[in-house]
Design a protein around this motif. Structure first.
Motif, PDB file in Angstrom:
ATOM      1  N   GLY A   1       0.799  -1.225   0.000  1.00 11.01           N
ATOM      2  CA  GLY A   1       0.000   0.000   0.000  1.00 11.01           C
ATOM      3  C   GLY A   1       0.823   1.263   0.000  1.00 11.01           C
ATOM      4  O   GLY A   1       0.292   2.360  -0.212  1.00 11.01           O
ATOM      5  N   ALA A   2       2.134   1.134   0.256  1.00 16.20           N
ATOM      6  CA  ALA A   2       3.012   2.303   0.197  1.00 16.20           C
ATOM      7  C   ALA A   2       3.279   2.663  -1.268  1.00 16.20           C
ATOM      8  O   ALA A   2       3.244   1.804  -2.157  1.00 16.20           O
ATOM      9  N   SER A   3       3.554   3.934  -1.517  1.00 11.28           N
ATOM     10  CA  SER A   3       3.830   4.379  -2.877  1.00 11.28           C
ATOM     11  C   SER A   3       5.300   4.190  -3.228  1.00 11.28           C
ATOM     12  O   SER A   3       6.174   4.257  -2.358  1.00 11.28           O
ATOM     13  N   ARG A   4       5.555   3.956  -4.488  1.00  7.63           N
ATOM     14  CA  ARG A   4       6.907   3.894  -5.023  1.00  7.63           C
ATOM     15  C   ARG A   4       6.944   4.725  -6.292  1.00  7.63           C
ATOM     16  O   ARG A   4       5.908   5.118  -6.824  1.00  7.63           O
ATOM     17  N   VAL A   5       8.143   4.968  -6.776  1.00 10.27           N
ATOM     18  CA  VAL A   5       8.317   5.788  -7.978  1.00 10.27           C
ATOM     19  C   VAL A   5       8.962   4.935  -9.059  1.00 10.27           C
ATOM     20  O   VAL A   5       9.973   4.260  -8.809  1.00 10.27           O
ATOM     21  N   ARG A   6       8.376   4.971 -10.255  1.00  3.02           N
ATOM     22  CA  ARG A   6       8.907   4.170 -11.356  1.00  3.02           C
ATOM     23  C   ARG A   6       9.058   5.029 -12.605  1.00  3.02           C
ATOM     24  O   ARG A   6       8.366   6.039 -12.780  1.00  3.02           O
ATOM     25  N   GLN A   7       9.968   4.616 -13.465  1.00  2.00           N
ATOM     26  CA  GLN A   7      10.076   5.150 -14.817  1.00  2.00           C
ATOM     27  C   GLN A   7       9.913   3.985 -15.781  1.00  2.00           C
ATOM     28  O   GLN A   7      10.633   2.990 -15.689  1.00  2.00           O
ATOM     29  N   TYR A   8       8.977   4.105 -16.710  1.00  2.00           N
ATOM     30  CA  TYR A   8       8.685   3.028 -17.638  1.00  2.00           C
ATOM     31  C   TYR A   8       9.553   3.132 -18.892  1.00  2.00           C
ATOM     32  O   TYR A   8       9.969   4.233 -19.293  1.00  2.00           O
ATOM     33  N   GLU A   9       9.775   1.999 -19.498  1.00  2.00           N
ATOM     34  CA  GLU A   9      10.522   1.953 -20.753  1.00  2.00           C
ATOM     35  C   GLU A   9       9.629   2.258 -21.951  1.00  2.00           C
ATOM     36  O   GLU A   9      10.110   2.587 -23.025  1.00  2.00           O
ATOM     37  N   GLU A  10       8.318   2.114 -21.758  1.00  2.00           N
ATOM     38  CA  GLU A  10       7.392   2.345 -22.863  1.00  2.00           C
ATOM     39  C   GLU A  10       7.349   3.824 -23.250  1.00  2.00           C
ATOM     40  O   GLU A  10       7.230   4.705 -22.403  1.00  2.00           O
ATOM     41  N   ARG A  11       7.427   4.089 -24.534  1.00  2.00           N
ATOM     42  CA  ARG A  11       7.397   5.463 -25.037  1.00  2.00           C
ATOM     43  C   ARG A  11       5.953   5.924 -25.207  1.00  2.00           C
ATOM     44  O   ARG A  11       5.118   5.197 -25.728  1.00  2.00           O
ATOM     45  N   ILE A  12       5.662   7.158 -24.765  1.00  2.81           N
ATOM     46  CA  ILE A  12       4.341   7.733 -25.032  1.00  2.81           C
ATOM     47  C   ILE A  12       4.440   9.064 -25.767  1.00  2.81           C
ATOM     48  O   ILE A  12       3.416   9.638 -26.143  1.00  2.81           O
ATOM     49  N   TYR A  13       5.668   9.543 -25.971  1.00  2.46           N
ATOM     50  CA  TYR A  13       5.832  10.813 -26.675  1.00  2.46           C
ATOM     51  C   TYR A  13       5.188  10.723 -28.063  1.00  2.46           C
ATOM     52  O   TYR A  13       5.480   9.826 -28.848  1.00  2.46           O
ATOM     53  N   GLY A  14       4.267  11.642 -28.352  1.00  2.00           N
ATOM     54  CA  GLY A  14       3.634  11.685 -29.658  1.00  2.00           C
ATOM     55  C   GLY A  14       2.388  10.844 -29.799  1.00  2.00           C
ATOM     56  O   GLY A  14       1.701  10.934 -30.826  1.00  2.00           O
ATOM     57  N   LEU A  15       2.060  10.003 -28.803  1.00  6.13           N
ATOM     58  CA  LEU A  15       0.833   9.217 -28.875  1.00  6.13           C
ATOM     59  C   LEU A  15      -0.377  10.106 -28.597  1.00  6.13           C
ATOM     60  O   LEU A  15      -0.255  11.182 -28.008  1.00  6.13           O
ATOM     61  N   ASP A  16      -1.570   9.641 -29.032  1.00  7.76           N
ATOM     62  CA  ASP A  16      -2.756  10.444 -28.741  1.00  7.76           C
ATOM     63  C   ASP A  16      -3.248  10.150 -27.323  1.00  7.76           C
ATOM     64  O   ASP A  16      -2.782   9.221 -26.655  1.00  7.76           O
ATOM     65  N   ALA A  17      -4.209  10.946 -26.865  1.00  7.85           N
ATOM     66  CA  ALA A  17      -4.639  10.880 -25.475  1.00  7.85           C
ATOM     67  C   ALA A  17      -5.197   9.510 -25.115  1.00  7.85           C
ATOM     68  O   ALA A  17      -4.933   8.987 -24.023  1.00  7.85           O
ATOM     69  N   ASP A  18      -5.982   8.899 -26.015  1.00  5.27           N
ATOM     70  CA  ASP A  18      -6.535   7.581 -25.735  1.00  5.27           C
ATOM     71  C   ASP A  18      -5.444   6.533 -25.557  1.00  5.27           C
ATOM     72  O   ASP A  18      -5.492   5.714 -24.639  1.00  5.27           O
ATOM     73  N   GLN A  19      -4.458   6.551 -26.426  1.00  7.22           N
ATOM     74  CA  GLN A  19      -3.355   5.599 -26.325  1.00  7.22           C
ATOM     75  C   GLN A  19      -2.601   5.764 -25.008  1.00  7.22           C
ATOM     76  O   GLN A  19      -2.204   4.783 -24.375  1.00  7.22           O
ATOM     77  N   ILE A  20      -2.406   6.999 -24.597  1.00  4.08           N
ATOM     78  CA  ILE A  20      -1.666   7.268 -23.363  1.00  4.08           C
ATOM     79  C   ILE A  20      -2.471   6.831 -22.140  1.00  4.08           C
ATOM     80  O   ILE A  20      -1.932   6.229 -21.204  1.00  4.08           O
ATOM     81  N   LEU A  21      -3.787   7.093 -22.144  1.00  4.48           N
ATOM     82  CA  LEU A  21      -4.622   6.702 -21.009  1.00  4.48           C
ATOM     83  C   LEU A  21      -4.692   5.187 -20.844  1.00  4.48           C
ATOM     84  O   LEU A  21      -4.835   4.676 -19.729  1.00  4.48           O
TER      85      LEU A  21
END
Length: 423
Positions: free
Chosen positions: A339-359
């Motif tokens: 239940g504690a929060s952690r911080v992550r960075q994903y390898e998946e690229r979202i730069y340039g995707l549309d809003a639906d794809q990102i959501l």
């Protein structure tokens, strides 16, 4: 000063978390479109605002316990102590005489100890301020850290009194107080810019140019006042000139924090230094606050380009803002099994995707962007679908493309409903 890395222990939703941030001059920053931008994503309550507060508390460690700040419910439930450590890069702007004239690294730690219902701050720097001496001087350009909470509003110019504010809060804390206190107001433009206009035209021109670089397309700072030498400043919106107080919420919220930031940059910037050369850390909760989606597409690029020597850490719920950045700029707050929060960075690229794809990506992790009622209707139709029932399949297709069934369409003739003719 820039933050290279921050480590957080037992602060609100975090047991242990760390972030290695982007900042101007970082060795691998050339590969990024916006090397001075860091964006925090996550559900409500996941810890985005807590990270911003941790950055403010750690970078102001030498003075925060003497500044007028009172911690409240910061230590994680069930723990007795929180620790925040920031590794920072110091520049000549931060250091006085007798110190290195080249950037070098230092470390700052803030501790919060719980004693009963009281939380106590400690910085641990001792009596010798060493390289942090400029932090104790309100007029020093050293250690510029400015923070903005999600309840930003601009104070009325007639009631603005910096001397009165200084009696309650030390300037270094005033600059980030909006992250901790929801009633904190931003510095009104008419309270400080006219002084530069009269006494330092060169600095006034720099401020005017920066405001215009930071405004979206179609908006411009005119420099005129609502009345001669008084009233709000005017802004040109397409074909109309509008005083600040009559602007929409989105414009007021955005212009409010950019002009407040320029005020603090101006306060300590030496006369022989351009405003754009000032270095520091800027923390903004909900960068997309009241901004139209078209503006959200460009806001990160705009602030990054206009103020390239400032390090920005921003939070947002907007997929459009997230899609304007590369994966290296983005940090996601999420809960672990405990239940504690952690911080992550994903390898998946979202730069340039549309809003639906990102959501629908791991960054927001939605199963669908459709309305719950609509999804229920589709599920009910799917249960009815079977061989020999093409009408059900057709109904599903019509719903997916937003086309009404023939019996649901209004009958019109030349824009008017058909009328029955009697024999």
């Amino acid at each position: 000063m820039y933050v290279q890395e921050i480590a957080i222990h037992n602060l609100r939703v975090f047991e242990a978390a760390s972030l290695k941030l982007q900042y101007p001059g970082r060795s691998d920053a050339d590969a990024l479109h916006h090397p001075n931008i860091n964006l925090l994503l996550g559900n409500n309550g996941a810890g985005k605002t807590t990270v911003l507060k941790a950055l403010a508390l750690s970078t102001l460690a030498p003075v925060i316990d003497k500044s007028g700040f009172l911690p409240y419910e910061l230590v994680r439930h069930g723990r007795e102590r929180s620790t925040i450590t920031a590794k920072v890069v110091l520049h000549p702007q931060d250091l006085g005489k007798g110190f290195s004239t080249h950037p070098h690294e230092e470390s700052l730690t803030t501790e919060i100890v719980r004693q009963g219902d009281l939380e106590i701050l400690a910085s641990g720097i001792g009596t010798d301020p060493g390289p942090w001496s400029g932090m104790f001087d309100n007029k020093s350009p050293s250690f510029l850290v400015v923070g903005y909470g999600a309840t930003r509003r601009v104070q009325d110019a007639g009631s603005f009194n910096p001397e009165e504010q200084g009696k309650r809060r030390f300037l270094r804390y005033q600059r980030v107080a909006g992250l901790f206190e929801s009633h904190i107001a931003l510095t009104p433009l008419p309270a400080w810019l006219p002084g530069y206009q009269k006494e330092n035209p060169g600095r006034y021109k720099q401020v005017s140019n920066l405001i215009n670089k930071l405004l979206p397309e179609g908006a411009r700072f005119s420099g005129r006042r609502e009345r001669a030498d008084s009233g709000d400043y005017m802004f040109q919106l397409h074909d109309a000139e509008v005083p600040f107080g009559a602007l929409s919420d989105g414009y007021r919220a955005y212009i409010g924090w950019i002009t407040d930031l320029l005020y603090h940059v101006c306060m300590g910037c030496p006369n022989n230094t351009k405003l754009v050369d000032s270095r520091g850390l800027v923390l903004i909760d909900e960068i997309d606050l009241n901004l139209h989606p078209e503006w959200q597409r460009t806001v990160c690029a705009t602030v990054s380009a206009a103020l390239p020597n400032l390090q920005f850490v921003l939070s947002t719920h907007s997929p459009i803002v997230a899609g304007s950045l590369q994966k290296e700029n983005i940090f996601v707050m999420e809960a672990d099994a405990s239940g504690a929060s952690r911080v992550r960075q994903y390898e998946e690229r979202i730069y340039g995707l549309d809003a639906d794809q990102i959501l629908l990506s791991p960054y927001f992790n939605l199963e669908t962007t459709r309305a719950p009622g609509f999804v229920d209707e589709l599920q009910q139709l799917s249960k009815q679908a079977a061989p020999g029932k093409p009408e059900i399949s057709l109904a599903i297709m019509r719903k997916l493309v937003g086309q009404a069934a023939p019996e649901e369409r209004p009958q019109r003739d030349g824009g008017k409903k058909k009328r029955k003719l009697s024999a």
